[in-house]
Enzyme design. Structure first.
Site, PDB file in Angstrom:
ATOM      1  N   ASP A  20       0.866  -1.176   0.000  1.00 14.13           N
ATOM      2  CA  ASP A  20       0.000   0.000   0.000  1.00 14.13           C
ATOM      3  C   ASP A  20       0.904   1.227   0.000  1.00 14.13           C
ATOM      4  O   ASP A  20       1.444   1.609   1.040  1.00 14.13           O
ATOM      5  CB  ASP A  20      -0.910  -0.004   1.232  1.00 14.13           C
ATOM      6  CG  ASP A  20      -1.875   1.166   1.233  1.00 14.13           C
ATOM      7  OD1 ASP A  20      -2.340   1.568   0.149  1.00 14.13           O
ATOM      8  OD2 ASP A  20      -2.157   1.688   2.332  1.00 14.13           O
TER       9      ASP A  20
ATOM     10  N   GLU B 278      -1.544  -1.454  -4.900  1.00 20.70           N
ATOM     11  CA  GLU B 278      -2.819  -0.786  -5.131  1.00 20.70           C
ATOM     12  C   GLU B 278      -2.619   0.439  -6.017  1.00 20.70           C
ATOM     13  O   GLU B 278      -1.651   1.182  -5.858  1.00 20.70           O
ATOM     14  CB  GLU B 278      -3.438  -0.365  -3.799  1.00 20.70           C
ATOM     15  CG  GLU B 278      -4.843   0.173  -3.950  1.00 20.70           C
ATOM     16  CD  GLU B 278      -5.504   0.415  -2.606  1.00 20.70           C
ATOM     17  OE1 GLU B 278      -6.527  -0.248  -2.350  1.00 20.70           O
ATOM     18  OE2 GLU B 278      -5.000   1.233  -1.832  1.00 20.70           O
TER      19      GLU B 278
ATOM     20  N   ASP C 296      -2.039   1.201   7.133  1.00 18.73           N
ATOM     21  CA  ASP C 296      -1.366   0.945   5.860  1.00 18.73           C
ATOM     22  C   ASP C 296      -0.962  -0.527   5.741  1.00 18.73           C
ATOM     23  O   ASP C 296      -1.078  -1.125   4.672  1.00 18.73           O
ATOM     24  CB  ASP C 296      -0.138   1.847   5.729  1.00 18.73           C
ATOM     25  CG  ASP C 296      -0.502   3.306   5.920  1.00 18.73           C
ATOM     26  OD1 ASP C 296      -1.115   3.889   5.009  1.00 18.73           O
ATOM     27  OD2 ASP C 296      -0.211   3.856   7.002  1.00 18.73           O
TER      28      ASP C 296
END
Length: 175
Positions: A11, A71, A143
């Site tokens: 992330d 992502e 995160d």
């Protein structure tokens, strides 16, 4: 018997880049580790990107994943923040690629749908479902939890992602 596939989910973020490692074997998921790579906000941008690079490279070297997933970032109203996030995302794509890993990319809605069943949801829902899917999972930040969700998403979609990658490689070799 098939071997477990170790996946790192990433992330990306300039202040905090979350990472999560899972193993998948058939339909089962197993938590391996999760954490957060931090950059020092007092440093210049290039130094912060180096911190992210070095931290992720260390994780990949120590944990030895077979595949990676990152992502896609969303566009903020603040163009400068979006650009900096894009640079951190570049590091998140580069580090596993340099380690020889295939890097799959997933939209935030695809990650949410894979984990909670719908394309829209709150972070609390995602974190709760990560714990439901992997009760032994521990994470130090939102995160890291999000990175585990990205890895779970990849575990659910990896066959089609690997197939797309193979086709792209074949087409590239043809000219």
């Amino acid at each position: 018997m098939k071997e477990a596939i170790r996946i790192i989910g990433i992330d990306p973020g300039l202040r905090r880049t979350g990472w999560g490692i899972i193993e998948t074997l058939g339909n089962s998921l197993r938590f391996i580790a999760a954490g957060t790579v931090l950059s020092d906000a007092k440093l210049d941008l290039a130094s912060r990107l180096c911190q992210l690079h070095d931290g992720l490279a260390r994780v990949i070297h120590e944990m030895m994943p077979h595949e990676s997933a990152v992502e896609h970032t969303f566009v903020n109203k603040d163009a400068t923040a979006t650009l900096k996030l894009g640079q951190a995302r570049g590091i998140a794509l580069l580090v596993p690629a340099l380690a020889g890993l295939h890097v799959a990319e997933y939209a935030p809605n695809a990650v949410k749908k894979a984990v909670i069943g719908v394309g829209h949801g709150e972070k609390k829902q995602i974190h709760m479902m990560v714990k439901v899917l992997m009760p032994k999972a521990v994470f130090d930040t939102d995160d890291a939890a999000d990175a585990l969700a990205i890895a779970i998403c990849h575990a659910h979609h990896r066959q089609s992602a690997i197939g797309r990658f193979a086709i792209e490689q074949k087409l590239a070799s043809l000219g």
